[in-house]
Design a protein around this motif. Structure first.
Motif, PDB file in Angstrom:
ATOM      1  N   MET A  90      14.403 -11.656 -14.661  1.00 13.59           N
ATOM      2  CA  MET A  90      14.414 -10.597 -13.652  1.00 13.59           C
ATOM      3  C   MET A  90      15.057 -11.136 -12.370  1.00 13.59           C
ATOM      4  SD  MET A  90      11.206  -8.516 -11.984  1.00 13.59           S
ATOM      5  CE  MET A  90      10.573  -8.090 -13.590  1.00 13.59           C
ATOM      6  N   ASP A  91      16.101 -10.455 -11.853  1.00 16.19           N
ATOM      7  CA  ASP A  91      16.770 -10.955 -10.654  1.00 16.19           C
ATOM      8  C   ASP A  91      16.004 -10.538  -9.396  1.00 16.19           C
ATOM      9  OD1 ASP A  91      17.335  -8.310 -10.208  1.00 16.19           O
ATOM     10  OD2 ASP A  91      19.412  -8.438 -10.901  1.00 16.19           O
ATOM     11  N   LEU A  92      16.452 -11.088  -8.248  1.00 10.83           N
ATOM     12  CA  LEU A  92      15.729 -10.865  -6.992  1.00 10.83           C
ATOM     13  C   LEU A  92      15.760  -9.412  -6.575  1.00 10.83           C
ATOM     14  CD1 LEU A  92      16.704 -13.984  -4.863  1.00 10.83           C
ATOM     15  CD2 LEU A  92      14.656 -13.584  -6.199  1.00 10.83           C
ATOM     16  N   ASN A  93      16.878  -8.724  -6.792  1.00 12.08           N
ATOM     17  CA  ASN A  93      16.962  -7.320  -6.370  1.00 12.08           C
ATOM     18  C   ASN A  93      15.927  -6.460  -7.086  1.00 12.08           C
ATOM     19  OD1 ASN A  93      19.045  -7.777  -4.572  1.00 12.08           O
ATOM     20  ND2 ASN A  93      20.616  -7.529  -6.153  1.00 12.08           N
ATOM     21  N   ASN A  94      15.726  -6.715  -8.377  1.00  8.83           N
ATOM     22  CA  ASN A  94      14.721  -5.945  -9.113  1.00  8.83           C
ATOM     23  C   ASN A  94      13.310  -6.267  -8.630  1.00  8.83           C
ATOM     24  OD1 ASN A  94      16.592  -4.622 -10.703  1.00  8.83           O
ATOM     25  ND2 ASN A  94      16.628  -6.226 -12.262  1.00  8.83           N
ATOM     26  N   ILE A  95      13.068  -7.563  -8.301  1.00 11.01           N
ATOM     27  CA  ILE A  95      11.751  -7.953  -7.790  1.00 11.01           C
ATOM     28  C   ILE A  95      11.466  -7.224  -6.483  1.00 11.01           C
ATOM     29  CG2 ILE A  95      10.405  -9.874  -6.878  1.00 11.01           C
ATOM     30  CD1 ILE A  95      11.856 -11.695  -8.849  1.00 11.01           C
ATOM     31  N   LYS A  96      12.477  -7.166  -5.601  1.00 11.30           N
ATOM     32  CA  LYS A  96      12.287  -6.494  -4.309  1.00 11.30           C
ATOM     33  C   LYS A  96      12.038  -5.002  -4.496  1.00 11.30           C
ATOM     34  CE  LYS A  96      15.087  -9.850  -1.788  1.00 11.30           C
ATOM     35  NZ  LYS A  96      16.322 -10.094  -1.025  1.00 11.30           N
ATOM     36  N   LYS A  97      12.687  -4.401  -5.490  1.00 10.41           N
ATOM     37  CA  LYS A  97      12.457  -2.978  -5.747  1.00 10.41           C
ATOM     38  C   LYS A  97      11.028  -2.731  -6.232  1.00 10.41           C
ATOM     39  CE  LYS A  97      17.296  -1.889  -6.778  1.00 10.41           C
ATOM     40  NZ  LYS A  97      18.266  -1.495  -7.830  1.00 10.41           N
ATOM     41  N   LEU A  98      10.518  -3.652  -7.062  1.00 10.76           N
ATOM     42  CA  LEU A  98       9.154  -3.489  -7.563  1.00 10.76           C
ATOM     43  C   LEU A  98       8.127  -3.559  -6.438  1.00 10.76           C
ATOM     44  CD1 LEU A  98       9.307  -5.646 -10.823  1.00 10.76           C
ATOM     45  CD2 LEU A  98       9.204  -3.154 -10.669  1.00 10.76           C
ATOM     46  N   LEU A  99       8.423  -4.367  -5.404  1.00 12.02           N
ATOM     47  CA  LEU A  99       7.494  -4.509  -4.288  1.00 12.02           C
ATOM     48  C   LEU A  99       7.424  -3.255  -3.424  1.00 12.02           C
ATOM     49  CD1 LEU A  99       8.241  -8.189  -3.225  1.00 12.02           C
ATOM     50  CD2 LEU A  99       6.130  -7.321  -4.216  1.00 12.02           C
ATOM     51  N   LEU A 100       8.321  -2.304  -3.653  1.00 10.05           N
ATOM     52  CA  LEU A 100       8.289  -1.048  -2.907  1.00 10.05           C
ATOM     53  C   LEU A 100       7.381  -0.005  -3.554  1.00 10.05           C
ATOM     54  CD1 LEU A 100      12.092  -0.707  -2.035  1.00 10.05           C
ATOM     55  CD2 LEU A 100      10.260  -1.579  -0.582  1.00 10.05           C
ATOM     56  N   PHE A 101       6.877  -0.302  -4.785  1.00  5.51           N
ATOM     57  CA  PHE A 101       5.997   0.650  -5.464  1.00  5.51           C
ATOM     58  C   PHE A 101       4.638   0.715  -4.760  1.00  5.51           C
ATOM     59  CE2 PHE A 101       9.056   0.259  -8.816  1.00  5.51           C
ATOM     60  CZ  PHE A 101       8.984   1.455  -9.509  1.00  5.51           C
ATOM     61  N   PRO A 102       3.941   1.848  -4.882  1.00  6.53           N
ATOM     62  CA  PRO A 102       2.615   1.956  -4.252  1.00  6.53           C
ATOM     63  C   PRO A 102       1.661   0.912  -4.825  1.00  6.53           C
ATOM     64  CG  PRO A 102       3.428   4.110  -4.935  1.00  6.53           C
ATOM     65  CD  PRO A 102       4.356   3.095  -5.536  1.00  6.53           C
ATOM     66  N   ARG A 103       0.798   0.416  -3.955  1.00  9.63           N
ATOM     67  CA  ARG A 103      -0.201  -0.565  -4.392  1.00  9.63           C
ATOM     68  C   ARG A 103      -1.385   0.164  -5.030  1.00  9.63           C
ATOM     69  NH1 ARG A 103      -2.543  -2.395  -0.044  1.00  9.63           N
ATOM     70  NH2 ARG A 103      -1.573  -0.933   1.372  1.00  9.63           N
ATOM     71  N   PRO A 104      -2.119  -0.450  -5.982  1.00  9.93           N
ATOM     72  CA  PRO A 104      -1.848  -1.703  -6.677  1.00  9.93           C
ATOM     73  C   PRO A 104      -1.348  -1.456  -8.098  1.00  9.93           C
ATOM     74  CG  PRO A 104      -4.185  -1.218  -6.784  1.00  9.93           C
ATOM     75  CD  PRO A 104      -3.502  -0.002  -6.205  1.00  9.93           C
TER      76      PRO A 104
ATOM     77  N   HIS B 260      -2.948  -5.954   1.475  1.00  6.44           N
ATOM     78  CA  HIS B 260      -2.249  -5.441   2.655  1.00  6.44           C
ATOM     79  C   HIS B 260      -0.841  -4.927   2.370  1.00  6.44           C
ATOM     80  CE1 HIS B 260      -5.549  -7.101   4.893  1.00  6.44           C
ATOM     81  NE2 HIS B 260      -5.266  -8.338   4.527  1.00  6.44           N
ATOM     82  N   GLY B 261      -0.228  -5.396   1.309  1.00  4.69           N
ATOM     83  CA  GLY B 261       1.136  -4.972   1.013  1.00  4.69           C
ATOM     84  C   GLY B 261       2.176  -5.882   1.654  1.00  4.69           C
ATOM     85  N   MET B 262       3.395  -5.828   1.126  1.00  6.01           N
ATOM     86  CA  MET B 262       4.490  -6.652   1.625  1.00  6.01           C
ATOM     87  C   MET B 262       4.971  -6.132   2.978  1.00  6.01           C
ATOM     88  SD  MET B 262       6.729  -9.163   1.160  1.00  6.01           S
ATOM     89  CE  MET B 262       6.849  -9.630  -0.570  1.00  6.01           C
ATOM     90  N   LEU B 263       5.363  -7.051   3.842  1.00  8.38           N
ATOM     91  CA  LEU B 263       5.884  -6.715   5.165  1.00  8.38           C
ATOM     92  C   LEU B 263       7.100  -5.806   5.043  1.00  8.38           C
ATOM     93  CD1 LEU B 263       5.924  -7.237   8.255  1.00  8.38           C
ATOM     94  CD2 LEU B 263       7.352  -9.230   7.791  1.00  8.38           C
ATOM     95  N   LEU B 264       7.062  -4.644   5.713  1.00  8.28           N
ATOM     96  CA  LEU B 264       8.177  -3.706   5.660  1.00  8.28           C
ATOM     97  C   LEU B 264       9.401  -4.292   6.348  1.00  8.28           C
ATOM     98  CD1 LEU B 264       6.349  -0.354   6.492  1.00  8.28           C
ATOM     99  CD2 LEU B 264       7.056  -1.200   4.256  1.00  8.28           C
ATOM    100  N   GLY B 265      10.556  -4.080   5.776  1.00 11.24           N
ATOM    101  CA  GLY B 265      11.792  -4.562   6.378  1.00 11.24           C
ATOM    102  C   GLY B 265      12.100  -6.012   6.075  1.00 11.24           C
ATOM    103  N   TYR B 266      11.213  -6.696   5.308  1.00  7.53           N
ATOM    104  CA  TYR B 266      11.460  -8.109   4.973  1.00  7.53           C
ATOM    105  C   TYR B 266      12.261  -8.143   3.677  1.00  7.53           C
ATOM    106  CZ  TYR B 266      10.485 -13.072   4.205  1.00  7.53           C
ATOM    107  OH  TYR B 266      10.598 -14.425   4.002  1.00  7.53           O
ATOM    108  N   SER B 267      13.590  -7.887   3.789  1.00  2.35           N
ATOM    109  CA  SER B 267      14.431  -7.830   2.594  1.00  2.35           C
ATOM    110  C   SER B 267      15.079  -9.169   2.251  1.00  2.35           C
ATOM    111  CB  SER B 267      15.487  -6.731   2.743  1.00  2.35           C
ATOM    112  OG  SER B 267      16.144  -6.841   3.971  1.00  2.35           O
ATOM    113  N   PRO B 268      15.751  -9.867   3.195  1.00  2.00           N
ATOM    114  CA  PRO B 268      16.152 -11.248   2.880  1.00  2.00           C
ATOM    115  C   PRO B 268      14.946 -12.159   3.109  1.00  2.00           C
ATOM    116  CG  PRO B 268      17.631 -10.222   4.482  1.00  2.00           C
ATOM    117  CD  PRO B 268      16.408  -9.391   4.406  1.00  2.00           C
TER     118      PRO B 268
END
Length: 757
Positions: free
Chosen positions: A1-15, A65-73
């Protein structure tokens, strides 16, 4: 799984399962080169990359708490520009040795990130739909040269060799002739030496493609004019008649040959802005980063970046065409004077002018590689109101960039577009504001925000102005407005000064017939030549760094009675007597004609001073958090001296409330604690509008309480300016983007010499 897909998954609603899978992918990436026992910065919304936690703790925090918004790089977890570049090129870049470093150096010279372009012109032409212009081709060809070694097996390329050679020349102060002689020898001594330039001039033309070239403009020795355009070939100033050349005082005109050999008396170095702006967009990742303020920024009404500020929004609302393209650049302009000769010349003053592009995300926009040097104003004298004569070429280029723009190739969107730019505000210390604005920041109307409505009083015995009228900022029915004895002996019935109004400043300036007699404006600032400047919401930032230092100096100097810094002395007490206020503090004349000064509520005994200093001396802080403040503290004498700006920053916001606790009466410490808390809240990286509104109301009352405690001499112009800082934060955004810390780090001798070869 590449980084872009990982970042997309972190945008899903918790948990959900997708979000949990994203957390697992993130932790695997963050720990790829770490052991499971290591700690990493937690990127959840609560920790915001501040605290080091274990892997299991980070997992729990991200779930809760969820991932920090806007923390893309993921810059705090290994996804740096060098990591991205290294992974995109595989192991190839690792085999390049010095060439890999050279490639990074080329990118840093343009203030952008790594992204390999096509390696020859044929590939360039076939990879672009609209095709790059000549300058883009030259840049790509330069990068191509960075991949070719000097000879087979050599770790240096032609470009890296020349850059390192120029660096050595600059550091060791070689003459141009010595470099000419060395290049001639190297052409014979190394394989393929003929690939090297034979002279310094040829080498300089090659290095010039990096954007390190500049234009030399001769200046009248009296700063009357620049010898450019129609006056480029003049030998004498058209205003004062002074010769342009050294040892050429006669009025005869020089021939072209004599002019080439003559030495000018003063030279201005100007760095064109357009070429460097165009190069910012030549790399895909940098071109994307320049749109971060529109595409990647969290837009929730909270102030995290200058793009969230009223100053930014005001320009966009007045210029819809400019705002329609997010690639258009918003600048801050900064300048400060420094002495390039150190102790060898105590009076020399050189003034670099830089531009800070705010389009970039927070982790890039204030880096030295992103700041653009636009001008170096030569010494030896202080530029004063002639500052704007030197800046004529900068103003002309900025005017053209806003009205017309410049054709630029955008590598991220594979197209040419018309790039435009604007200046949001200026950044400088307070004397620098006077130069930028053409305003007198000394004297009766020293506050550039209140201007003619500045409340000041000339102290008879202190021989200076004090700025005490902070009751004007309180509501009209506030009881303190009618308290005469606790303040300056008068009631306050005036309304609050109309600061930061939308009225035209230029109209007031144009009504002044004689600037020499004016107590406020001393000249018409060249910034008004920019068509949008008069309507900008915020023109000149009040520098929190220097204001905080001056306030801190006033506080500890007065509390400890430090000679030269204390605002409580015989003259201050005589001024209280002259104003007929606070009779309990009036000096008492003794039989020997000396004066006894009754102790005030803020007066410390020798033991209390020693206790205060010992707390500060013994405090231990993490490495890099602050300087070694203990070196500036003499516990036995109860004195503090030699604090730097950042030392005062830490002292004011963190250490002073700790050291003062239990030493002074509660009515004194509570007000000082409120002032320290004000600066601490104001310096936050994230600002909330409702918090700023409360700070704005709080500081008015805090300053009024300080007036009831400290003598009038305590209230210098820097103390008065504190009342405007919360308002400016709403207009300009977080303080960290508008203070002089990062500007002064950049404007240093090393940085300036690296540009002027």
């Amino acid at each position: 799984m590449d980084l872009n897909n990982i970042k997309k998954l972190l945008l899903f609603p918790r948990p959900g399962d997708e979000y949990l899978a994203g957390i697992d992918g993130f932790l695997q990436f963050a720990y790829r080169e770490k052991s499971l026992e290591d700690k990493i910065r937690c990127p959840c919304k609560e920790c915001v990359n501040k605290w080091l936690l274990t892997r299991d703790e980070v997992y729990d925090y991200l779930v809760c708490h969820g991932m920090l918004l806007g923390y893309s790089p993921w810059g705090c977890h290994g996804e740096t520009t060098s990591f991205i570049s290294a992974n995109s090129r595989g192991t190839e870049s690792q085999s390049r040795g010095m060439d890999g470093n050279m490639h990074q150096l080329v990118q840093d010279a343009f203030g952008n990130t790594n992204n390999d372009p096509p390696v020859n012109e044929y590939d360039v032409q076939n990879s672009l739909n609209s095709g790059p212009d000549h300058e883009t081709k030259a840049f790509y060809n330069l990068l191509r040269d960075a991949h070719d070694p000097l000879w087979e097996g050599c770790e240096l390329t032609r470009l890296s060799f020349l850059v390192l050679l120029f660096h050595i020349k600059s550091v060791n102060k070689w003459s141009n002739k010595s470099l000419n002689d060395l290049l001639a020898i190297l052409q014979q001594a190394i394989p393929n030496g003929k690939n090297l330039p034979g002279t310094f001039a040829e080498a300089k033309r090659i290095i010039g493609k990096l954007g390190l070239n500049y234009v030399k403009i001769h200046v009248c020795p009296n700063n009357c004019q620049l010898y450019r355009k129609a006056k480029a070939n003049d030998d004498f100033c058209s205003k004062c008649g002074t010769s342009r050349w050294k040892n050429k005082e006669d009025k005869t005109t020089l021939t072209k040959k004599e002019r080439r050999r003559a030495t000018p008396r003063k030279v201005l170095r100007y760095f064109p802005i357009k070429p460097r702006l165009k190069r910012l967009f030549m790399h895909k990742e940098t071109a994307i980063a320049l749109r971060w303020h529109d595409e990647g920024r969290t837009k929730d009404g909270v102030l995290r970046h200058p793009a969230d500020s009223e100053a930014w929004k005001s320009i966009d609302s007045r210029n819809p065409q400019f705002a329609s393209d997010s690639r258009n650049i918003r600048f801050a302009m900064a300048s400060d004077g420094f002495n390039p000769f150190g102790i060898l010349s105590s009076t020399y003053s050189c003034w670099p002018v830089v531009l800070i592009p705010y389009n970039l995300p927070p982790w890039l926009c204030m880096k030295a590689s992103s700041i653009m040097l636009a001008l170096i104003i030569p010494g030896p004298s202080y530029p004063g109101k002639d500052f704007h004569v030197f800046k004529e070429p900068v103003y002309e280029e900025l005017f053209d960039l806003f009205e017309v723009g410049t054709p630029t190739y955008d590598a991220s969107q594979n197209e040419m577009f018309q790039l435009r730019a604007t200046v949001l505000f200026t950044i400088s210390d307070y004397p620098g504001i006077g130069i930028f604005a053409g305003y007198s920041v000394n004297g009766e109307f020293a506050c550039i925000t209140c201007r003619e409505e500045t409340c000041s009083k000339r102290l008879k015995h202190g021989h200076k102005y004090c700025f005490m009228g902070h009751r004007r900022f309180l509501p009209l029915d506030h009881e303190l407005r009618y308290n005469e004895n606790s303040f300056d002996g008068t009631e306050e019935h005036r309304v609050e000064p109309l600061a930061y109004s939308e009225t035209s400043v230029l109209q007031k300036i144009e009504k002044i017939n004689d600037f020499e007699k004016s107590k406020t404006w001393k000249c018409r600032s060249g910034l008004f030549s920019l068509p949008y400047w008069d309507l900008n919401v915020l023109h000149h930032n009040l520098d929190v760094m220097h204001i905080e230092k001056n306030v801190c100096d006033n506080i500890y100097g007065t509390l400890l009675g430090v000679e030269g810094k204390s605002k409580d002395n015989l003259q201050a007490r005589l001024d209280l007597q002259e104003m007929n206020i606070r009779p309990d503090l009036h000096p008492i004349r003794k039989a020997n004609n000396k004066y006894y000064l009754p102790p005030a509520s803020y007066t410390m005994s020798k033991r209390e001073k020693q206790q205060f200093c010992k707390v500060l001396h013994d405090i231990k802080v993490p490495d890099g958090y602050a300087g070694n403040i203990s070196k500036c503290i003499n516990v036995s004498q109860g004195k503090i001296s030699g604090l730097k700006s950042h030392d005062c920053h830490i002292l004011m916001q963190e250490l002073l409330p700790v050291a003062l606790r239990g030493v002074l009466p509660d009515n004194v410490t509570s007000v000082l604690f409120d002032l320290c808390g004000y600066f601490r809240e104001l310096s936050s990286k994230v600002l909330y509008i409702d918090v700023l509104d409360k700070l704005e109301e709080q500081i008015k009352m805090t300053l009024c309480c300080l007036e009831m405690i400290f003598p009038p001499g305590f209230f210098t112009i820097m103390v008065h300016l504190v009342v405007h800082l919360a308002t400016e934060a709403q207009l300009g955004g977080p303080v960290c983007y508008r203070c002089m810390y990062f500007v002064e780090r950049y404007i240093s001798l090393t940085n300036i010499i690296s540009f002027v070869i």
